[in-house]
Design a protein around this motif. Sequence first.
Motif, PDB file in Angstrom:
ATOM      1  N   GLN A  68      14.855   6.967  -1.392  1.00 43.09           N
ATOM      2  CA  GLN A  68      13.643   7.144  -0.747  1.00 43.09           C
ATOM      3  C   GLN A  68      12.458   7.613  -1.888  1.00 43.09           C
ATOM      4  O   GLN A  68      11.293   7.914  -1.518  1.00 43.09           O
ATOM      5  CB  GLN A  68      13.614   7.856   0.591  1.00 43.09           C
ATOM      6  N   LEU A  69      13.007   8.571  -2.981  1.00 37.73           N
ATOM      7  CA  LEU A  69      12.129   9.334  -3.665  1.00 37.73           C
ATOM      8  C   LEU A  69      11.877   8.294  -5.185  1.00 37.73           C
ATOM      9  O   LEU A  69      12.843   8.064  -5.497  1.00 37.73           O
ATOM     10  CB  LEU A  69      12.344  10.717  -3.705  1.00 37.73           C
ATOM     11  N   PHE A  70      10.744   8.306  -5.530  1.00 36.46           N
ATOM     12  CA  PHE A  70      10.475   7.775  -6.909  1.00 36.46           C
ATOM     13  C   PHE A  70       9.535   8.391  -7.850  1.00 36.46           C
ATOM     14  O   PHE A  70       8.458   9.468  -7.065  1.00 36.46           O
ATOM     15  CB  PHE A  70       9.939   6.335  -6.805  1.00 36.46           C
ATOM     16  N   ALA A  71       9.382   8.430  -9.039  1.00 40.48           N
ATOM     17  CA  ALA A  71       8.275   8.858  -9.900  1.00 40.48           C
ATOM     18  C   ALA A  71       7.596   7.672 -10.331  1.00 40.48           C
ATOM     19  O   ALA A  71       8.315   6.342 -10.445  1.00 40.48           O
ATOM     20  CB  ALA A  71       9.010   9.665 -11.079  1.00 40.48           C
ATOM     21  N   THR A  72       6.407   7.624 -10.657  1.00 39.11           N
ATOM     22  CA  THR A  72       5.563   6.649 -10.998  1.00 39.11           C
ATOM     23  C   THR A  72       4.605   6.976 -12.208  1.00 39.11           C
ATOM     24  O   THR A  72       4.044   8.327 -12.010  1.00 39.11           O
ATOM     25  CB  THR A  72       4.708   5.796  -9.916  1.00 39.11           C
ATOM     26  N   THR A  73       4.084   6.150 -12.780  1.00 38.65           N
ATOM     27  CA  THR A  73       2.757   6.304 -13.577  1.00 38.65           C
ATOM     28  C   THR A  73       1.855   4.735 -13.881  1.00 38.65           C
ATOM     29  O   THR A  73       2.747   3.725 -13.526  1.00 38.65           O
ATOM     30  CB  THR A  73       3.268   6.666 -15.113  1.00 38.65           C
ATOM     31  N   GLU A  74       0.702   5.166 -13.956  1.00 35.01           N
ATOM     32  CA  GLU A  74      -0.025   3.850 -13.851  1.00 35.01           C
ATOM     33  C   GLU A  74      -1.332   4.055 -14.732  1.00 35.01           C
ATOM     34  O   GLU A  74      -1.964   5.056 -14.548  1.00 35.01           O
ATOM     35  CB  GLU A  74      -0.825   3.783 -12.399  1.00 35.01           C
ATOM     36  N   TYR A  75      -1.617   3.011 -15.674  1.00 32.42           N
ATOM     37  CA  TYR A  75      -2.633   3.205 -16.496  1.00 32.42           C
ATOM     38  C   TYR A  75      -3.809   2.209 -15.914  1.00 32.42           C
ATOM     39  O   TYR A  75      -3.365   1.116 -15.276  1.00 32.42           O
ATOM     40  CB  TYR A  75      -2.520   2.715 -17.989  1.00 32.42           C
ATOM     41  N   PHE A  92      -2.743   7.786 -14.301  1.00 34.90           N
ATOM     42  CA  PHE A  92      -2.046   8.630 -13.078  1.00 34.90           C
ATOM     43  C   PHE A  92      -0.459   8.781 -13.188  1.00 34.90           C
ATOM     44  O   PHE A  92       0.113   7.954 -13.776  1.00 34.90           O
ATOM     45  CB  PHE A  92      -2.240   7.626 -11.823  1.00 34.90           C
ATOM     46  N   VAL A  93      -0.168  10.061 -12.870  1.00 37.14           N
ATOM     47  CA  VAL A  93       1.370  10.198 -12.933  1.00 37.14           C
ATOM     48  C   VAL A  93       1.621  11.151 -11.681  1.00 37.14           C
ATOM     49  O   VAL A  93       0.721  11.631 -10.960  1.00 37.14           O
ATOM     50  CB  VAL A  93       1.828  11.274 -14.234  1.00 37.14           C
ATOM     51  N   GLY A  94       2.689  10.837 -10.967  1.00 35.40           N
ATOM     52  CA  GLY A  94       3.061  11.363  -9.767  1.00 35.40           C
ATOM     53  C   GLY A  94       4.389  10.924  -9.119  1.00 35.40           C
ATOM     54  O   GLY A  94       5.236  10.453  -9.865  1.00 35.40           O
ATOM     55  N   GLY A  95       4.580  10.840  -7.721  1.00 26.46           N
ATOM     56  CA  GLY A  95       5.710  10.599  -7.059  1.00 26.46           C
ATOM     57  C   GLY A  95       5.344  10.037  -5.944  1.00 26.46           C
ATOM     58  O   GLY A  95       4.286  10.177  -5.371  1.00 26.46           O
ATOM     59  N   GLY A  96       6.526   9.321  -5.320  1.00 29.07           N
ATOM     60  CA  GLY A  96       6.044   9.029  -3.691  1.00 29.07           C
ATOM     61  C   GLY A  96       7.390   8.990  -3.002  1.00 29.07           C
ATOM     62  O   GLY A  96       8.294   8.915  -3.503  1.00 29.07           O
ATOM     63  N   PHE A  97       7.272   8.511  -1.941  1.00 32.03           N
ATOM     64  CA  PHE A  97       8.227   8.470  -0.864  1.00 32.03           C
ATOM     65  C   PHE A  97       8.364   7.017  -0.281  1.00 32.03           C
ATOM     66  O   PHE A  97       7.144   6.358   0.140  1.00 32.03           O
ATOM     67  CB  PHE A  97       7.975   9.426   0.275  1.00 32.03           C
ATOM     68  N   VAL A  98       9.291   6.352  -0.038  1.00 32.24           N
ATOM     69  CA  VAL A  98       9.342   4.959   0.491  1.00 32.24           C
ATOM     70  C   VAL A  98      10.247   4.934   1.694  1.00 32.24           C
ATOM     71  O   VAL A  98      11.363   5.538   1.690  1.00 32.24           O
ATOM     72  CB  VAL A  98      10.075   4.010  -0.751  1.00 32.24           C
ATOM     73  N   GLN A  99       9.907   4.297   2.751  1.00 32.02           N
ATOM     74  CA  GLN A  99      10.757   4.195   3.990  1.00 32.02           C
ATOM     75  C   GLN A  99      10.942   2.629   4.357  1.00 32.02           C
ATOM     76  O   GLN A  99       9.829   1.869   4.519  1.00 32.02           O
ATOM     77  CB  GLN A  99      10.113   4.768   5.449  1.00 32.02           C
ATOM     78  N   LEU A 123      10.578  -5.250   4.046  1.00 34.21           N
ATOM     79  CA  LEU A 123       9.537  -4.700   3.881  1.00 34.21           C
ATOM     80  C   LEU A 123       9.723  -2.977   4.051  1.00 34.21           C
ATOM     81  O   LEU A 123      10.779  -2.632   4.171  1.00 34.21           O
ATOM     82  CB  LEU A 123       8.747  -4.464   5.412  1.00 34.21           C
ATOM     83  N   SER A 124       8.702  -2.496   3.229  1.00 31.67           N
ATOM     84  CA  SER A 124       8.728  -0.998   3.328  1.00 31.67           C
ATOM     85  C   SER A 124       7.404  -0.302   3.249  1.00 31.67           C
ATOM     86  O   SER A 124       6.419  -0.866   2.924  1.00 31.67           O
ATOM     87  CB  SER A 124       9.576  -0.453   2.135  1.00 31.67           C
ATOM     88  N   PHE A 125       7.417   0.982   3.750  1.00 30.14           N
ATOM     89  CA  PHE A 125       6.261   1.779   3.888  1.00 30.14           C
ATOM     90  C   PHE A 125       6.224   2.812   2.802  1.00 30.14           C
ATOM     91  O   PHE A 125       7.060   3.327   2.380  1.00 30.14           O
ATOM     92  CB  PHE A 125       5.928   2.572   5.145  1.00 30.14           C
ATOM     93  N   THR A 126       5.088   3.168   2.032  1.00 35.49           N
ATOM     94  CA  THR A 126       5.076   4.093   0.833  1.00 35.49           C
ATOM     95  C   THR A 126       4.004   5.092   0.974  1.00 35.49           C
ATOM     96  O   THR A 126       2.818   4.551   1.339  1.00 35.49           O
ATOM     97  CB  THR A 126       5.051   3.290  -0.523  1.00 35.49           C
ATOM     98  N   VAL A 127       4.404   6.179   0.453  1.00 34.39           N
ATOM     99  CA  VAL A 127       2.883   7.005   0.387  1.00 34.39           C
ATOM    100  C   VAL A 127       3.223   7.559  -1.092  1.00 34.39           C
ATOM    101  O   VAL A 127       4.395   8.088  -1.508  1.00 34.39           O
ATOM    102  CB  VAL A 127       3.234   8.226   1.534  1.00 34.39           C
ATOM    103  N   ILE A 128       2.088   7.733  -1.657  1.00 34.94           N
ATOM    104  CA  ILE A 128       2.415   8.215  -3.158  1.00 34.94           C
ATOM    105  C   ILE A 128       1.158   9.354  -3.444  1.00 34.94           C
ATOM    106  O   ILE A 128       0.063   9.138  -3.151  1.00 34.94           O
ATOM    107  CB  ILE A 128       1.997   6.892  -4.094  1.00 34.94           C
TER     108      ILE A 128
END
Length: 143
Positions: free
Chosen positions: A64-71, A96-103, A109-114
């Motif tokens: 359920q937890l992830f790290a992410t980066t985006e240009y 952007f750098v950060g992390g998120g939660f996926v349910q 289907l899944s819901f994410t908050v980043i």
Amino acid sequence: GGLGFNAGSQFTSISLSPQVGYKITDRLSAGVGIMYNYNNYKLIDATLSHYGGSLFTRYMLSRQLFATTEYEYLTLEYPVTSDFSQTDRRGFDSWFVGGGFVQPIGRTLSFTVIGLYNLLHPDDGDSPYNSPFLVRGGINVGF
């Protein structure tokens, strides 16, 4: 990706920001996105358009937890004259750098908050974003 619509008696805004990703491994994914925002100011019969693109990667730390980066590169159209008869366009880079939660909601289907932080956000605030911090939420399909 995202979809937005705002309409009133003086202003209409439509936003589209689809994203497509590919699972490279069970934990690592990458993808691209495009963004378009249409703004119509009815009282002065003026239209402004903003558009851009992005590249992203996501690494699952757990189920359920992830790290992410985006240009992201975003161009904004802005008025040069008060009646909007002349406009100009300016580009902005964001990393952007950060992390998120996926349910998960179901099989596909899944819901994410980043939560993200823009490493390129200027100190003078000259950015399309009011703050270097950004929070996103959304629904993933088939990922």
